[in-house]
Motif scaffolding. Structure first.
Motif, PDB file in Angstrom:
ATOM      1  N   MET A   9      -8.852  15.286   7.046  1.00  0.00           N
ATOM      2  CA  MET A   9      -7.653  14.112   6.742  1.00  0.00           C
ATOM      3  C   MET A   9      -7.138  14.453   5.594  1.00  0.00           C
ATOM      4  SD  MET A   9      -6.932  10.495   8.354  1.00  0.00           S
ATOM      5  CE  MET A   9      -7.907   9.504   6.970  1.00  0.00           C
ATOM      6  N   ASP A  10      -5.900  14.625   5.071  1.00  0.00           N
ATOM      7  CA  ASP A  10      -5.376  14.456   3.784  1.00  0.00           C
ATOM      8  C   ASP A  10      -4.779  13.369   3.498  1.00  0.00           C
ATOM      9  OD1 ASP A  10      -3.062  15.045   4.900  1.00  0.00           O
ATOM     10  OD2 ASP A  10      -2.832  17.000   3.985  1.00  0.00           O
ATOM     11  N   SER A  11      -4.093  13.107   2.450  1.00  0.00           N
ATOM     12  CA  SER A  11      -3.287  11.941   2.156  1.00  0.00           C
ATOM     13  C   SER A  11      -2.157  11.705   2.813  1.00  0.00           C
ATOM     14  CB  SER A  11      -3.295  11.928   0.582  1.00  0.00           C
ATOM     15  OG  SER A  11      -1.889  13.059   0.253  1.00  0.00           O
ATOM     16  N   SER A  12      -1.541  12.674   3.599  1.00  0.00           N
ATOM     17  CA  SER A  12      -0.611  12.745   4.371  1.00  0.00           C
ATOM     18  C   SER A  12      -0.771  11.973   5.824  1.00  0.00           C
ATOM     19  CB  SER A  12       0.310  14.016   4.763  1.00  0.00           C
ATOM     20  OG  SER A  12       0.600  14.851   3.494  1.00  0.00           O
TER      21      SER A  12
ATOM     22  N   ARG B  86      -7.131  18.370  12.632  1.00  0.00           N
ATOM     23  CA  ARG B  86      -6.722  18.213  11.234  1.00  0.00           C
ATOM     24  C   ARG B  86      -5.676  17.278  11.047  1.00  0.00           C
ATOM     25  NH1 ARG B  86      -9.044  21.824   7.690  1.00  0.00           N
ATOM     26  NH2 ARG B  86      -7.513  21.812   6.010  1.00  0.00           N
ATOM     27  N   LEU B  87      -5.698  16.164  10.506  1.00  0.00           N
ATOM     28  CA  LEU B  87      -4.651  15.381  10.221  1.00  0.00           C
ATOM     29  C   LEU B  87      -3.984  15.704   8.789  1.00  0.00           C
ATOM     30  CD1 LEU B  87      -5.931  11.892  12.027  1.00  0.00           C
ATOM     31  CD2 LEU B  87      -4.350  13.743  12.774  1.00  0.00           C
ATOM     32  N   ASP B  88      -3.102  16.713   8.539  1.00  0.00           N
ATOM     33  CA  ASP B  88      -2.719  16.975   7.268  1.00  0.00           C
ATOM     34  C   ASP B  88      -1.253  17.005   7.278  1.00  0.00           C
ATOM     35  OD1 ASP B  88      -2.046  19.117   8.869  1.00  0.00           O
ATOM     36  OD2 ASP B  88      -3.316  20.501   7.865  1.00  0.00           O
ATOM     37  N   ALA B  89      -0.491  17.374   6.329  1.00  0.00           N
ATOM     38  CA  ALA B  89       0.916  17.132   6.056  1.00  0.00           C
ATOM     39  C   ALA B  89       1.482  18.147   7.222  1.00  0.00           C
ATOM     40  CB  ALA B  89       1.216  17.937   4.727  1.00  0.00           C
ATOM     41  N   TYR B  90       1.153  18.942   7.663  1.00  0.00           N
ATOM     42  CA  TYR B  90       1.498  19.996   8.698  1.00  0.00           C
ATOM     43  C   TYR B  90       1.894  19.048  10.147  1.00  0.00           C
ATOM     44  CZ  TYR B  90       2.260  23.871  11.918  1.00  0.00           C
ATOM     45  OH  TYR B  90       2.852  24.743  12.703  1.00  0.00           O
ATOM     46  N   VAL B  91       1.189  18.189  10.225  1.00  0.00           N
ATOM     47  CA  VAL B  91       1.228  17.332  11.478  1.00  0.00           C
ATOM     48  C   VAL B  91       1.590  15.799  11.356  1.00  0.00           C
ATOM     49  CG1 VAL B  91      -0.202  18.864  12.818  1.00  0.00           C
ATOM     50  CG2 VAL B  91      -1.041  16.903  11.775  1.00  0.00           C
ATOM     51  N   ALA B  92       1.673  15.354  10.063  1.00  0.00           N
ATOM     52  CA  ALA B  92       1.751  14.028   9.467  1.00  0.00           C
ATOM     53  C   ALA B  92       2.908  13.355  10.106  1.00  0.00           C
ATOM     54  CB  ALA B  92       1.838  13.931   8.136  1.00  0.00           C
ATOM     55  N   GLU B  93       4.244  14.051  10.317  1.00  0.00           N
ATOM     56  CA  GLU B  93       5.369  13.429  10.724  1.00  0.00           C
ATOM     57  C   GLU B  93       5.315  13.083  12.127  1.00  0.00           C
ATOM     58  OE1 GLU B  93       8.198  12.120   9.592  1.00  0.00           O
ATOM     59  OE2 GLU B  93       7.275  12.051   7.743  1.00  0.00           O
ATOM     60  N   GLY B  94       4.953  13.960  12.704  1.00  0.00           N
ATOM     61  CA  GLY B  94       4.293  13.831  14.259  1.00  0.00           C
ATOM     62  C   GLY B  94       3.353  12.584  14.672  1.00  0.00           C
ATOM     63  N   PHE B  95       2.293  12.769  13.791  1.00  0.00           N
ATOM     64  CA  PHE B  95       1.314  11.763  13.960  1.00  0.00           C
ATOM     65  C   PHE B  95       1.956  10.216  13.757  1.00  0.00           C
ATOM     66  CE2 PHE B  95      -2.684   9.798  11.909  1.00  0.00           C
ATOM     67  CZ  PHE B  95      -3.177   9.252  12.980  1.00  0.00           C
ATOM     68  N   LYS B  96       2.695  10.206  12.616  1.00  0.00           N
ATOM     69  CA  LYS B  96       3.542   8.951  12.471  1.00  0.00           C
ATOM     70  C   LYS B  96       4.389   8.456  13.340  1.00  0.00           C
ATOM     71  CE  LYS B  96       5.139   8.414   7.978  1.00  0.00           C
ATOM     72  NZ  LYS B  96       6.005   8.513   6.799  1.00  0.00           N
ATOM     73  N   LYS B  97       5.199   9.412  14.160  1.00  0.00           N
ATOM     74  CA  LYS B  97       5.995   8.998  15.189  1.00  0.00           C
ATOM     75  C   LYS B  97       5.178   8.495  16.374  1.00  0.00           C
ATOM     76  CE  LYS B  97       9.763  11.883  13.949  1.00  0.00           C
ATOM     77  NZ  LYS B  97      10.573  13.116  14.343  1.00  0.00           N
ATOM     78  N   ALA B  98       3.959   9.253  16.690  1.00  0.00           N
ATOM     79  CA  ALA B  98       3.243   8.951  17.777  1.00  0.00           C
ATOM     80  C   ALA B  98       2.673   7.681  17.534  1.00  0.00           C
ATOM     81  CB  ALA B  98       2.103   9.956  18.004  1.00  0.00           C
TER      82      ALA B  98
ATOM     83  N   LEU C 116       0.892  -1.239  -0.066  1.00  0.00           N
ATOM     84  CA  LEU C 116      -0.047  -0.044   0.066  1.00  0.00           C
ATOM     85  C   LEU C 116       0.994   1.253   0.123  1.00  0.00           C
ATOM     86  CD1 LEU C 116      -2.681  -0.958   2.638  1.00  0.00           C
ATOM     87  CD2 LEU C 116      -3.140  -0.772   0.144  1.00  0.00           C
ATOM     88  N   PRO C 117       0.414   2.287  -0.695  1.00  0.00           N
ATOM     89  CA  PRO C 117       1.106   3.427  -0.522  1.00  0.00           C
ATOM     90  C   PRO C 117       1.093   4.295   0.541  1.00  0.00           C
ATOM     91  CG  PRO C 117      -0.784   3.682  -2.104  1.00  0.00           C
ATOM     92  CD  PRO C 117      -0.982   2.353  -1.435  1.00  0.00           C
ATOM     93  N   THR C 118       2.114   4.808   0.928  1.00  0.00           N
ATOM     94  CA  THR C 118       2.077   5.739   2.159  1.00  0.00           C
ATOM     95  C   THR C 118       2.114   7.314   1.726  1.00  0.00           C
ATOM     96  OG1 THR C 118       4.560   5.508   2.630  1.00  0.00           O
ATOM     97  CG2 THR C 118       3.205   4.300   3.951  1.00  0.00           C
ATOM     98  N   GLY C 119       2.357   7.303   0.314  1.00  0.00           N
ATOM     99  CA  GLY C 119       2.389   8.735  -0.332  1.00  0.00           C
ATOM    100  C   GLY C 119       2.248   8.619  -1.595  1.00  0.00           C
ATOM    101  N   GLY C 120       2.157   9.652  -2.271  1.00  0.00           N
ATOM    102  CA  GLY C 120       1.961   9.832  -3.583  1.00  0.00           C
ATOM    103  C   GLY C 120       0.428   9.856  -3.977  1.00  0.00           C
ATOM    104  N   MET C 121      -0.489   9.960  -2.984  1.00  0.00           N
ATOM    105  CA  MET C 121      -1.894   9.851  -3.389  1.00  0.00           C
ATOM    106  C   MET C 121      -2.171  11.172  -3.658  1.00  0.00           C
ATOM    107  SD  MET C 121      -3.074   7.154  -0.433  1.00  0.00           S
ATOM    108  CE  MET C 121      -2.036   7.551   0.934  1.00  0.00           C
ATOM    109  N   GLY C 122      -1.595  12.306  -3.462  1.00  0.00           N
ATOM    110  CA  GLY C 122      -2.127  13.791  -3.812  1.00  0.00           C
ATOM    111  C   GLY C 122      -2.695  13.766  -5.204  1.00  0.00           C
ATOM    112  N   LEU C 123      -1.862  13.725  -6.240  1.00  0.00           N
ATOM    113  CA  LEU C 123      -2.333  13.827  -7.641  1.00  0.00           C
ATOM    114  C   LEU C 123      -3.314  12.953  -8.081  1.00  0.00           C
ATOM    115  CD1 LEU C 123       1.176  14.859  -9.472  1.00  0.00           C
ATOM    116  CD2 LEU C 123      -0.800  16.206  -9.277  1.00  0.00           C
ATOM    117  N   PRO C 124      -3.286  11.743  -7.871  1.00  0.00           N
ATOM    118  CA  PRO C 124      -4.537  10.768  -7.929  1.00  0.00           C
ATOM    119  C   PRO C 124      -5.915  11.220  -7.405  1.00  0.00           C
ATOM    120  CG  PRO C 124      -2.501   9.525  -7.585  1.00  0.00           C
ATOM    121  CD  PRO C 124      -2.216  10.961  -7.146  1.00  0.00           C
ATOM    122  N   LEU C 125      -5.651  11.983  -6.265  1.00  0.00           N
ATOM    123  CA  LEU C 125      -6.795  12.410  -5.655  1.00  0.00           C
ATOM    124  C   LEU C 125      -7.532  13.806  -6.392  1.00  0.00           C
ATOM    125  CD1 LEU C 125      -6.096  12.174  -1.937  1.00  0.00           C
ATOM    126  CD2 LEU C 125      -8.080  11.215  -2.962  1.00  0.00           C
TER     127      LEU C 125
END
Lengths: 171, 112
Positions: free
Chosen positions: B54-57, B20-32, A102-111
Motif C-alpha cells: 500500500m502506498d500513500s495513495s 496492491r493498493l497504489d495510485a493505479y487503483v486509488a480512485e476506484g478504491f476511494k469510490k468503492a 488529516l492529509p489525503t495526499g501529499g505524503m509521497g515526498l515526506p515518505l
C-alpha cells in the motif's frame, strides 16, 4: 553485488507498477525485508510523482529511471519533464486528534525523505533530476550477473533483461 | 474496485479484491469505500490481510473514508501485513487507525 539498470517509463500509473516490479526484483537479495519494503514504498512514491507531474504535455515524454544497486547502497535517479519543484518544500502534518485535517495526499515526498538517506534535486533545462540514495546496513551482498538492458528499454523489456543469474546457486 | 462486504456484529467488514493498493487503483478504491459507507455506516473494519503493498495513495483513500465517517465513527485495520504496517508507522497514521490481527479481534476488544 553491483547492478546498474536504466529504463524509460511512460508517465502512467500502470508503468509505475511495472517499474516497481523491476525494482523489487533488483533489490531482492539486499538487506533485511523491512529495508526492502521501505525502499519499494519510497521508489513507488517517487515514480508515482513523476508519472503524475513529470510530463511537459508533449506526446512521447518519458521518465528515465536509473538504478545503481550495490550491497552497501541503493541509488535511484529519476529524470522527468515536469515543472521544477522543491523536494524539501512539501511537509505533512499528522495530528491524530484532528481527523478532519488529516492529509489525503501529499505524503509521497515526506515518505521519500524519511526512507532515503539522501534526496538531491537538480533542475535541468527542460527536465528534473531527482537522485535518491539509501545506505544498506550490514549486507553481505550477493553477486549477480545482469545482462545489459538496452537504453530506452520499456519496463516490460527491462523485466526480461533483469532475468538475472544468482551466482550463489551454482550447480 | 471489487470490495467484498460482510457484517460482523455492529461492524461492517470490507475486503479489497486487490493485492496492491497504489495510485493505479486509488480512485476506484476511494469510490468503492464511499459507496460502502453511503448507508451511514460508522464502524468499519478494513480486512487488509490480502494486501501485499500500500502506498500513500491507498492510504489517502482510507483517510478520505475516515473523514467521511466523521464523528463517532471508527475504522479498524485488520490483518495488516508488514508492508501495510510500515506505511502506517512512517506516516504515524497508526495513531489514527487501530490495527488488529483479525476482524474478530475487534469484537473481543469490545467485550473485554
Amino acid at each position: 553485488m553491483s547492478l546498474t539498470l536504466s529504463m524509460a517509463m511512460d508517465p502512467s500509473l500502470s508503468s509505475v507498477r511495472k517499474a516497481a516490479s523491476i525494482f523489487r526484483e533488483a533489490i531482492a537479495d539486499l538487506g533485511a525485508a523491512g529495508v526492502r519494503q521501505e525502499l519499494e514504498l519510497a521508489f513507488v512514491e517517487a515514480c508515482t510523482n513523476s508519472a503524475k507531474h513529470g510530463s511537459s504535455g508533449k506526446a512521447g515524454d518519458q521518465i528515465k529511471v536509473t538504478l545503481e544497486i550495490q550491497s552497501s547502497q541503493v541509488k535511484v535517479t529519476l529524470e522527468d519533464h515536469g515543472r521544477p519543484f522543491d523536494p524539501a518544500g512539501q511537509t505533512c502534518v499528522i495530528d491524530a486528534q484532528r481527523i478532519e485535517a488529516l492529509p489525503t495526499g501529499g505524503m509521497g515526498l515526506p515518505l521519500i525523505r524519511a526512507i532515503f538517506d539522501s534526496v538531491e534535486y537538480e533542475p535541468l533545462p527542460g527536465r528534473n533530476r531527482l537522485v535518491l540514495v539509501k545506505r544498506i546496513p550490514g549486507n553481505g551482498g550477493v553477486a549477480r550477473k545482469v545482462p545489459a538492458c538496452p537504453p530506452g528499454a520499456t519496463p516490460a523489456e527491462a523485466v526480461e533483461a533483469i532475468e538475472v543469474m544468482d551466482t550463489t546457486r551454482k550447480p | 474496485m471489487d470490495l467484498k462486504t460482510r457484517k460482523l456484529g455492529d461492524w461492517k467488514v470490507l475486503t479489497p479484491g486487490e493485492a496492491r493498493l497504489d495510485a493505479y487503483v486509488a480512485e476506484g478504491f476511494k469510490k468503492a469505500l464511499a459507496e460502502a459507507i453511503s448507508d451511514g455506516t460508522k464502524c468499519l473494519i478494513m480486512d487488509l490481510s490480502g494486501v501485499e503493498f500500500m502506498d500513500s495513495s491507498g492510504l489517502g483513500a482510507l483517510v478520505y473514508c475516515r473523514q467521511r465517517i466523521s464523528e463517532g465513527g471508527q475504522i479498524v485495520i485488520a490483518g495488516a501485513q508488514q508492508e501495510v504496517a510500515t506505511i502506517m508507522r512512517l506516516t504515524r497514521l497508526d495513531k489514527v487507525f487501530l490495527l488488529v490481527d483479525a476482524p474478530e479481534d475487534v469484537l473481543e476488544k469490545a467485550t473485554s
